[in-house]
Design an enzyme around this catalytic site. Sequence first.
Site, PDB file in Angstrom:
ATOM      1  CD  GLN A 198      -2.671  -1.102   2.635  1.00 48.38           C
ATOM      2  OE1 GLN A 198      -2.626  -2.100   3.334  1.00 48.38           O
ATOM      3  NE2 GLN A 198      -3.353  -0.028   3.013  1.00 48.38           N
ATOM      4  NE  ARG A 311      -7.477   7.530  11.569  1.00 46.18           N
ATOM      5  CZ  ARG A 311      -8.316   8.311  10.866  1.00 46.18           C
ATOM      6  NH1 ARG A 311      -9.610   8.108  10.910  1.00 46.18           N
ATOM      7  NH2 ARG A 311      -7.858   9.283  10.105  1.00 46.18           N
ATOM      8  CD  GLU A 723      -9.274   3.396   7.240  1.00 46.88           C
ATOM      9  OE1 GLU A 723      -9.240   4.567   6.809  1.00 46.88           O
ATOM     10  OE2 GLU A 723      -8.533   2.998   8.157  1.00 46.88           O
TER      11      GLU A 723
HETATM   12  N1  MTE Z   1     -11.251  -3.139   0.049  1.00 46.39           N
HETATM   13  C1  MTE Z   1     -10.667  -4.213  -0.516  1.00 46.39           C
HETATM   14  N2  MTE Z   1     -11.366  -4.929  -1.411  1.00 46.39           N
HETATM   15  N3  MTE Z   1      -9.394  -4.588  -0.189  1.00 46.39           N
HETATM   16  C2  MTE Z   1      -8.656  -3.893   0.735  1.00 46.39           C
HETATM   17  O1  MTE Z   1      -7.508  -4.255   1.015  1.00 46.39           O
HETATM   18  N4  MTE Z   1      -8.589  -1.990   2.300  1.00 46.39           N
HETATM   19  C3  MTE Z   1      -9.377  -1.063   3.126  1.00 46.39           C
HETATM   20  C4  MTE Z   1     -10.439  -0.354   2.281  1.00 46.39           C
HETATM   21  N5  MTE Z   1     -11.166  -1.299   1.492  1.00 46.39           N
HETATM   22  C5  MTE Z   1      -9.261  -2.754   1.358  1.00 46.39           C
HETATM   23  C6  MTE Z   1     -10.578  -2.392   0.955  1.00 46.39           C
HETATM   24  C7  MTE Z   1      -8.565  -0.065   3.799  1.00 46.39           C
HETATM   25  S1  MTE Z   1      -7.763  -0.501   5.210  1.00 46.39           S
HETATM   26  C8  MTE Z   1      -8.440   1.209   3.321  1.00 46.39           C
HETATM   27  S2  MTE Z   1      -7.548   2.384   4.154  1.00 46.39           S
HETATM   28  C9  MTE Z   1      -9.081   1.632   2.074  1.00 46.39           C
HETATM   29  O2  MTE Z   1      -9.768   0.557   1.425  1.00 46.39           O
HETATM   30  C10 MTE Z   1      -8.001   2.188   1.145  1.00 46.39           C
HETATM   31  O3  MTE Z   1      -8.476   2.528  -0.077  1.00 46.39           O
HETATM   32  P1  MTE Z   1      -9.183   3.922  -0.441  1.00 46.39           P
HETATM   33  O4  MTE Z   1      -8.551   4.979   0.381  1.00 46.39           O
HETATM   34  O5  MTE Z   1      -8.918   4.064  -1.871  1.00 46.39           O
HETATM   35  O6  MTE Z   1     -10.635   3.732  -0.107  1.00 46.39           O
HETATM   36  C1  QUE Z   2      -4.767   7.326   9.597  1.00 46.42           C
HETATM   37  C2  QUE Z   2      -3.922   6.522   8.925  1.00 46.42           C
HETATM   38  C3  QUE Z   2      -2.522   6.708   9.003  1.00 46.42           C
HETATM   39  C4  QUE Z   2      -2.020   7.716   9.798  1.00 46.42           C
HETATM   40  C5  QUE Z   2      -2.893   8.528  10.487  1.00 46.42           C
HETATM   41  C6  QUE Z   2      -4.265   8.325  10.376  1.00 46.42           C
HETATM   42  C7  QUE Z   2      -1.610   5.897   8.296  1.00 46.42           C
HETATM   43  C8  QUE Z   2      -0.228   6.167   8.402  1.00 46.42           C
HETATM   44  C9  QUE Z   2       0.223   7.197   9.225  1.00 46.42           C
HETATM   45  C10 QUE Z   2       1.594   7.573   9.362  1.00 46.42           C
HETATM   46  C11 QUE Z   2       1.972   8.485  10.327  1.00 46.42           C
HETATM   47  C12 QUE Z   2       3.281   8.919  10.432  1.00 46.42           C
HETATM   48  C13 QUE Z   2       4.252   8.449   9.574  1.00 46.42           C
HETATM   49  C14 QUE Z   2       3.876   7.533   8.596  1.00 46.42           C
HETATM   50  C15 QUE Z   2       2.571   7.107   8.503  1.00 46.42           C
HETATM   51  O1  QUE Z   2      -0.674   7.924   9.901  1.00 46.42           O
HETATM   52  O2  QUE Z   2      -2.032   4.982   7.601  1.00 46.42           O
HETATM   53  O3  QUE Z   2       4.818   7.090   7.750  1.00 46.42           O
HETATM   54  O4  QUE Z   2       5.533   8.867   9.647  1.00 46.42           O
HETATM   55  O5  QUE Z   2       0.613   5.400   7.689  1.00 46.42           O
HETATM   56  O6  QUE Z   2      -5.127   9.123  11.013  1.00 46.42           O
HETATM   57  O7  QUE Z   2      -4.424   5.528   8.174  1.00 46.42           O
HETATM   58 MO1  MOS Z   3      -6.238   1.372   5.875  1.00 47.93          MO
HETATM   59  S1  MOS Z   3      -6.016   0.578   7.764  1.00 47.93           S
HETATM   60  O1  MOS Z   3      -5.823   2.973   6.448  1.00 47.93           O
HETATM   61  O2  MOS Z   3      -4.785   0.783   5.198  1.00 47.93           O
END
Ligand code: MTE
Ligand code: QUE
Ligand code: MOS
Length: 767
Positions: A198, A311, A723
């Site tokens: 990712q 968070r 999410e």
């Molecule tokens: N949906 C599928 N099919 N597969 C995935 O791995 N990851 C989830 C969500 N939906 C995921 C998913 C997570 S953790 C996130 S943060 C978001 O997709 C990321 O994609 P987006 O920001 O483009 O919605």
């Molecule tokens: C939600 C997220 C992330 C986040 C904060 C959120 C996330 C993430 C990071 C993060 C923070 C500091 C760093 C870094 C990543 O923050 O996915 O490399 O230096 O990676 O509210 O999903």
């Molecule tokens: Mo989603 S847990 O922010 O990859």
Amino acid sequence: MSIIGQNIPHDSAKGHVTGESVFIDDMPFAKNELMVDFLGSPFAHAELISVDTSEAEKIDGIIGLFTYKDLNGINKFGPIIQDEHLLVEHLATFIGEPIVVIAGENKQAIEKAKKAIKLNMKELEPIFSIDEAIKKEQFIGIPRTIKTGDVESAFKTSEHVLEGTFIIGGQEQFYLESQASLAYPGENNSLVIHCSTQHPSEIVQVAASILGLNQNQVICITKRMGGGFGGKESQACHYAVMAGLVALKTKRPARIILTKDVDMQVTGKRHPFQNNYKVGFDSNGQINALKVDLFSNGGAAADLSTSILERAMLHSDSAYYIPNMEVHGKICRTNLPPNTAFRGFGGPQGTLNTENIIEEIANYLKKDSYEIRRLNCYGIDERNVTHYGKVFYNNVLPEIFDELHKKSDYKERFDSIKEFNSNSKTHLKGISLSPVKFGISFTTKFLNQGSALVNIYLDGSVQVSTGGTEMGQGLNTKIRQIVADEFSIDYENIRIMDTSTEKNNNTSPTAASSGTDINGSAAVLACTAIRDRLADFAAQHFSSPEEGIVKSKNNIVFKDNYVFDDRKPHKKISFKDLIPLAYRERVNLGERAFYQTPGVDFNRETGKGNPFLYFTNGAAVSEVLIDKFTGELKILRADILIDIGQSINLGIDRGQVIGGFIQGAGWLTSEELKYTDKGYLLSHSPTTYKIPNITDMPDIFNVEFFKNEENTVNVKKSKAVGEPPLLLGISVWTAVKHDLSFVSKNRVTLNTPATNEEIVMRIAEFE
Ligand code: MTE
Ligand code: QUE
Ligand code: MOS
């Protein structure tokens, strides 16, 4: 009709079914390619005294064995705090922590080598639980506090006060494609790493740092993932660097693919939490004060734990206005693999903790928990400031509550459940509504940026590349729709290119649900710039002074594959024909654009500010049936109402909502991580770790999108959908808790996951 909002099939729908879609391990094998694997620590906590690889080296087919001593760069990394080693130096801190990287020509040789490597280790006392870590004061990062009002004096004036401890279990991401990377060596010590990640830019940064290269010598390409769910945000990196190491040392292509079992054993999961709470409320159930102490199990290293805890703290209000609130948070250091991102990123844990408290209050006052929820829900013009001081604008929650309450026949079903439970000797039913208020944006300001590259070719076809990665969530499809909409041309004319750090540098992870928001917005900016130049050219093209039509860019319209001047629309030219003409006039037909999310700013020191651009809101009502003798759980019906603004793709968003709900329900009712007392994960495969399947779907499942025309803050008036739906699954668990309130004369204490086993044990205890 605009392409936005249409039910375009997922970009890879066909390819996934036919097998045409290429995942890392589908990439063709090169003649001299090597297989990469590693030997990890057999102990959760142990001193590494020495490693002897001399016997393993002699095995036929073994090409290289590498320890930390073979790294040319710095054996230290981590997304926020640099506290991880790629390869153990002197101290192993969890089972499976990599010690030796093995490169071989075949699997048999590698398996033999693993047995031949001699590890001289001395076992140390491990810590696994939050309680032990607290007792031994083993914490990661600093303790955090977010507060508003004055809880202590508010408790004194509260009619009722309840206290308790609540335990929340972890969760395995269970992506179908395990961690996978394939590295190709290039000239002058360069590397191209194909990785199921990712976060391609992190692969570049960490590989360069550990292998002693410049970042411009490493390219990371991510075509797609077979699921990520947060598990490939920071933890794809380790294996990518191992492949990179072998490629660099041997000058041969190197592939690493973890097996499902190893993947589950060595990678981090959703953080388990253990929370203490104290809540003050009146006889109506109105909450006056809430104090929570969140403790997360961070595992052996920081990884993303500090952001995840933050968070969780920011979501401890769930959907409620609580005038006096104090949230404390600590991360416990234990000898488990570092826990990491998982859909919701701490938000689900913070929200669930408060939803448990709501059920407790309802139980205590012998009221319907819906009434407590509705009463405490954030207001529109007043009671609308969060505990971190952000005003909750465009609050649609009261409307969602009322609409869903009605649509789901909540009241009638609530009453008939009481009736059912007093008659049934074998089964119990329960019903509950739980809300979602999920903050959208990275709470770390600098991550809220994105870039996109749009190139138009001479036949009018378009390529778009962004820093976003496709993991099944449909980002690529949405980006194509956005670009098609911007030029008003057919979706088929847009091709999305493999995500590569060569095209988009210093990208943020595709995470925090903001993939479409950030990358889609950048794509819009790139298209706007090109369209502006094309409009200028078209204005010239359509101008005719003799007809009194002076050159005017603002009159140029792009519509349904055509471009025209709205003063003489009949003289239209097709987009396809316009492009070569523009080219001949030397119009720039490519653009790389940059987007930064406006307005986000959260001050970690004060715990105040605006961490989110907006909220995605929704609610779910779940009705569950429990077999009193086996604890078997069935979701009889689920009704969902969620506000995702104007959906960019209804089918994809529906899939996200359904999948998220079920994934959330699985977390709380069936997925259980079981370890031995030595810290070895027993539930490390689909046979022992129970994720929901098709038969676990609710018998009746109604999913609806809330109509919100007001939302204009985000790209194409959409809202993030990735999410938030996971939190809808909380209603299944709160329904189970409601269920059990019928058999308990006192308080219903229920931890998560509420597995069949947990449910029977609770019933036995209560009755
Ligand atoms: N949906 C599928 N099919 N597969 C995935 O791995 N990851 C989830 C969500 N939906 C995921 C998913 C997570 S953790 C996130 S943060 C978001 O997709 C990321 O994609 P987006 O920001 O483009 O919605
Ligand atoms: C939600 C997220 C992330 C986040 C904060 C959120 C996330 C993430 C990071 C993060 C923070 C500091 C760093 C870094 C990543 O923050 O996915 O490399 O230096 O990676 O509210 O999903
Ligand atoms: Mo989603 S847990 O922010 O990859």
